[in-house]
Design an enzyme around this catalytic site. Structure first.
Site, PDB file in Angstrom:
ATOM      1  N   GLY A   1       0.232 -11.293   0.996  1.00 20.75           N
ATOM      2  CA  GLY A   1       1.079 -10.676   1.880  1.00 20.75           C
ATOM      3  C   GLY A   1       2.553 -10.943   1.470  1.00 20.75           C
ATOM      4  O   GLY A   1       3.353 -10.761   2.228  1.00 20.75           O
ATOM      5  N   LYS A   2       2.616 -11.337   0.063  1.00 30.12           N
ATOM      6  CA  LYS A   2       4.021 -11.692  -0.449  1.00 30.12           C
ATOM      7  C   LYS A   2       4.713 -10.121  -0.541  1.00 30.12           C
ATOM      8  O   LYS A   2       5.877 -10.356  -0.684  1.00 30.12           O
ATOM      9  CB  LYS A   2       3.884 -12.273  -1.871  1.00 30.12           C
ATOM     10  CG  LYS A   2       3.111 -13.495  -1.864  1.00 30.12           C
ATOM     11  CD  LYS A   2       2.573 -13.967  -3.412  1.00 30.12           C
ATOM     12  CE  LYS A   2       2.173 -15.102  -3.326  1.00 30.12           C
ATOM     13  NZ  LYS A   2       1.547 -15.746  -4.625  1.00 30.12           N
ATOM     14  N   LEU A   3       3.863  -9.092  -0.442  1.00 28.75           N
ATOM     15  CA  LEU A   3       4.577  -7.913  -0.744  1.00 28.75           C
ATOM     16  C   LEU A   3       3.966  -6.761   0.169  1.00 28.75           C
ATOM     17  O   LEU A   3       2.559  -7.183   0.495  1.00 28.75           O
ATOM     18  CB  LEU A   3       4.008  -7.672  -2.190  1.00 28.75           C
ATOM     19  CG  LEU A   3       4.796  -6.194  -2.916  1.00 28.75           C
ATOM     20  CD1 LEU A   3       6.362  -6.555  -3.121  1.00 28.75           C
ATOM     21  CD2 LEU A   3       4.096  -6.110  -4.084  1.00 28.75           C
TER      22      LEU A   3
END
Lengths: 361, 361, 361, 361
Positions: free
Chosen positions: B292-294
């Protein structure tokens, strides 16, 4: 406090961004930065020195540069005579032929589903796609062309000249093979048997076993004689592989049979391989000096970079100052349309290494 | 014979060399070639999209870019607000400070005799040299500055803003720290303890143990709140390292405390590391999506290249089309001159993550 | 014909395959081959020399080694005192804590669909998976533990000792943190703010802003004093990153304040990064000598290899000859349970670098 | 809290160090760790599966493995029939011949002074040295041998068989060429013109232009027919280069002329190159599937490692469980002593691809 040291003479000049800078402007500003940026800027200077000197410039081409969109850069380097003699992998010539024949490679993705690609008969080269049926048709075209040649041994140099001529006459399109044909620049392909060019040639034998005689040993002799006939060489290597070594072995063998011919006077390589695993592709230019592949005082530089970034920038930069040097270059002149090529009017045998001087014992 | 395939839609367009092409021209022509050349061209497009959108752009800076001659490129990106928030290794800030203070790094060689260098008190960074006595004097200067601050905890963001201000007032010179000070762009340095900046700070304690209190945990909180206060982010990473991960963890922590804030909407990284050894520096942007960093639909590109080649070309290209986007950018506005920074007028705590929405359980 | 050369003294001995060879047998046979195989064999010898000498051995741990299945190798090296002091990234300690708490990492694939992983809240580290909800629960556990500490600054060394103790008391399981706690081996984590350990600590401040004071500047001072108190060090680095530089800066700072303490006498690094892009992770040990990080006559070796291949083989090989050296080792003794640690009974300040001799001016 | 996911099934099992573990023990323990360590352990399993199945196992050998001390490992793999057919670079055969003839390579250093080496006529391969006069004498020996052959075209396969026989009869020593001769294992060398073997052959023409006719196109045909005559193949590739591609093109061409023969059923590569620069050496095995080089359901693994580390460990591990599978292997039987080789009693033409079924149109 500051102690002056002989090691602290030329300051780094930080790169300054400005609008509308050309490739040449950018590389000149990179000369005083560090790491591979500096090396690429140095490559620009080294290549200019080659052009200003009286040397035969070899270009080695490995990696999927033709499929990857650099074939017209290489054709440009040949046509404008930034280089004098090409040594290539078969794949780069094959993918060049593919596009010169009007087919295309396609923008793809490294994350594509390879099973789906296989089902649609699409071949992948990292992020680039091509049609397998079109490749098969190329092979047949090469086989067909091969059967038009005399049933005798051809060096790859002679074969590729004839192939380039046939391509030019039938397509009239720009490319590596056609540019070399038109500019009378020899191309060697020592590992032709490890490529689709070789596969196409092999299929000519389905007609008759006498077709497709390729004399790669003749290439070794011819390349050494080329250097003996016109001493003074430079090496521009893209991507390592067999071309890098072939250019170097020609130099070593020429020196053995004709001492004093010497190693390359200039060497420039753009590679992604590294030295510390011992392979030839990544070998340093310093190591090359131990073998005599490179003169002890040769101007040299290794750029560790993908050629798809480094070459467009470098070739673009060369266009700015180079035309003057190109016009005044004392470049070799070749005839290539027979078993025996010539350089500057002198014949270059593929049957016997013809030393100018006898080798030292 | 040719079977049309959905995979064969956009042909590769071979790069054509022409005279006097600008960086922008060159990158536009590289959009339809392959491999890292295409990726660098895509990076140009992705960065332009970031500028046209309403996002906070983080810049991560690792590798010896300041010593290597790129500090004024980074200063330019800050001053012109191609980026909004910087996360850096300590070394890049230290080498920037070194030159802003009027000292230099020097063109050297990777083949230098390191024992000779040590004897002359010259420190080597691959092919770049610097004076050790000058470095020692920097450390003392940093220690001296640090003792002028209040004896209380400072986040690296606050500390570096004060350091930049002091540098600007005493030198009036361009650099990363001074550009960030003048443009009110925050700089975080999560691994400050692993750098000469940290060493300099530590020497302030020789005066009194109450100096040099750096609240790196506060940085974590502040960076997450920064995203919560102004959702919508983009990540430009040079070289991996701690900055890459810090920018990503801020996004992850912001999302945890304020669901919907989401991962980065754009991500661009120029790295030399590779994914297959598992380290964070080389991790792919696809992997970042699993965390979920991106965002799942983020425009993203990884360029595998040395920043000393890729960044001069990319930053030069950005100057051509970018000024229009720069002028119309809805960029965040910061105040940085105290323990509590603000973004667009909203305070950003370093003491407590202040969720807009409560986290999902 | 053969010309004797001083360069041609020790022949390569080709590796001979035999059944049932142990790791030690294999590495001994690799001493006389080439390239990275020889380097790994040399690493075995260099580490044995460290053990036989009277030096403090630092271990740097970067890269995803704990998630990747090497945490018990590192725990073994600590427990058996192949090393005396650990410097780690936060991630390696966090993933260690995760497994010590009874959670697992999982065999995955680099080709997994990251969107699907994100939907199932699975985080990917190249070919290894983990549960995001479990990670979140770790963060909360760390936050909870952090609030049990006194509301005062802790160096990472003190904090991690307390964390290891709490982990050991609550789980009784083997791991890096628990092994270090039990063996009284200090662990430093200079980039703790760039990790999930740091994120967990930051969440303690949701309880009160007085929690989670981490004094990373104190770590710098403490690590330098550690070397000043017991001169003579060795460096074993896995993967570069902040640990590599932190171990080196401690040596440099110790030397500055206490001349003669010197650089490391032995250095061994297993890295995948390369020197030619200028970054610290890939920097050569020769370069380290220019800085005085490494003594001019230090036994040293760089192995370019993934630690997941090199370390299992190397650590296994060390078990065969090492126990004797381990038993007779003059290894340092630490107490770690307070703000001020001791080494061999001498206190190690984190507030002031305490030179044995005054620095040269 | 923990959500069970289909992605979280097989936990990582941290590697546990124990005394006196064998190579086999170590690789088995590495099966449940991550990254390249797991890949090397998987390579062990994949090779065992090849041995248990009814497939012709090709071995590709590139990189300076013979000079680097691995020639007897490769000889062992040939002699014990872990592999059935070898494709090699010329350099590996040349350096093998050098040692089989009683000369040596020497332990050197990558930091040696290459000018000094050149002056003493010592050639460097990264950290390994050899005598140039000895190399020159090898070339002459090869030239002399070549003139003893009939003046007609030889495939590299036939030529190398004769060379191995001559070497065995004159030296009685172990090596790659002699092991292949004695075990009746064919060796192909498609890029023979790019090697010192080729240089030696070329010097035979100093006697007469009719010597040294090498039919590399015949190799292409023969290698395809080899697969058509005995469908079902596996590929073990060390180091990429021309051998990797040659093994794959044989499979592609066999499939074209004899549909259903299919791609390799197993593929294992130990490489240091990476995929993202587009070159064939680093190409992924997934990409190979798009071309049909590899069957869609093939067991496959890429190990990114230097072969000088990976191969000693892997070959040693294979000795423990393998003898049983070796004894029961249904391996192909070759005759090699003429222009037309046979496999399992069937002739293998080098003049015409002889499809069992007609190709699809």
């Amino acid at each position: 406090m500051k102690k002056t040291s002989r090691f602290l003479e030329t300051p780094i000049e930080p790169f300054v961004v400005e609008r509308d800078q050309t490739a040449e402007d950018i590389l000149v500003r990179m000369e005083r930065i560090s790491f591979q940026g500096r090396n690429l800027a140095t490559a620009n200077r080294v290549w200019q020195k080659m052009l200003a000197d009286d040397v035969t410039i070899f270009l080695g081409v490995a990696g999927a540069l033709s499929a990857g969109g650099l074939r017209l850069v290489i054709a440009h380097l040949i046509a404008e005579r930034y280089v004098d003699c090409v040594v290539s992998t078969g794949a780069n010539l094959y993918h060049d032929l593919h596009e010169t024949r009007g087919r295309r490679h396609y923008v793809g993705s490294p994350h594509a589903d390879d099973t789906a690609l296989a089902n649609e008969r699409v071949d992948r080269v990292y992020d680039t796609f091509a049609s397998e049926p079109e490749f098969i048709e190329n092979d047949e075209w090469i086989a067909g062309f091969t059967t038009t040649l005399d049933p005798r041994p051809y060096t790859t140099r002679e074969y590729l000249y004839e192939l380039g001529g046939h391509l030019w006459r039938t397509t009239g399109r720009e490319g590596i093979l056609t540019a070399a044909y038109r500019a009378h620049v020899p191309i060697f392909c020592p590992a032709i048997a490890d490529s689709s060019i070789g596969m196409g040639i092999s299929q000519a034998r389905q007609q008759s076993a006498e077709y497709g005689q390729i004399d790669v040993i003749g290439d070794i002799i011819e390349s050494a004689n080329l250097i003996i006939r016109r001493p003074g060489t430079a090496s521009v290597v893209l991507g390592g592989g067999t071309p890098k070594n072939f250019i170097n072995q020609a130099s070593v063998q020429a020196e053995f049979f004709s001492p004093g011919v010497g190693g390359h006077r200039y060497a420039l390589q753009i590679v992604t391989d590294v030295p510390h695993f011992g392979g030839a592709s990544g070998a340093s230019l310093e190591e090359a000096q131990s073998w005599g592949k490179l003169a002890a005082d040769a101007a040299r530089v290794t750029v560790t970079a993908d050629a798809t970034i480094a070459l467009p920038l470098l070739a673009s930069a060369l266009t700015s100052p180079a035309p003057a040097s190109l016009a005044s270059r004392r470049r070799p002149t070749f005839t290539l349309a027979s078993r025996v090529m010539t350089i500057d009017g002198k014949s270059v045998s593929s049957e016997r290494i013809e030393a100018v001087h006898e080798p030292a014992v």
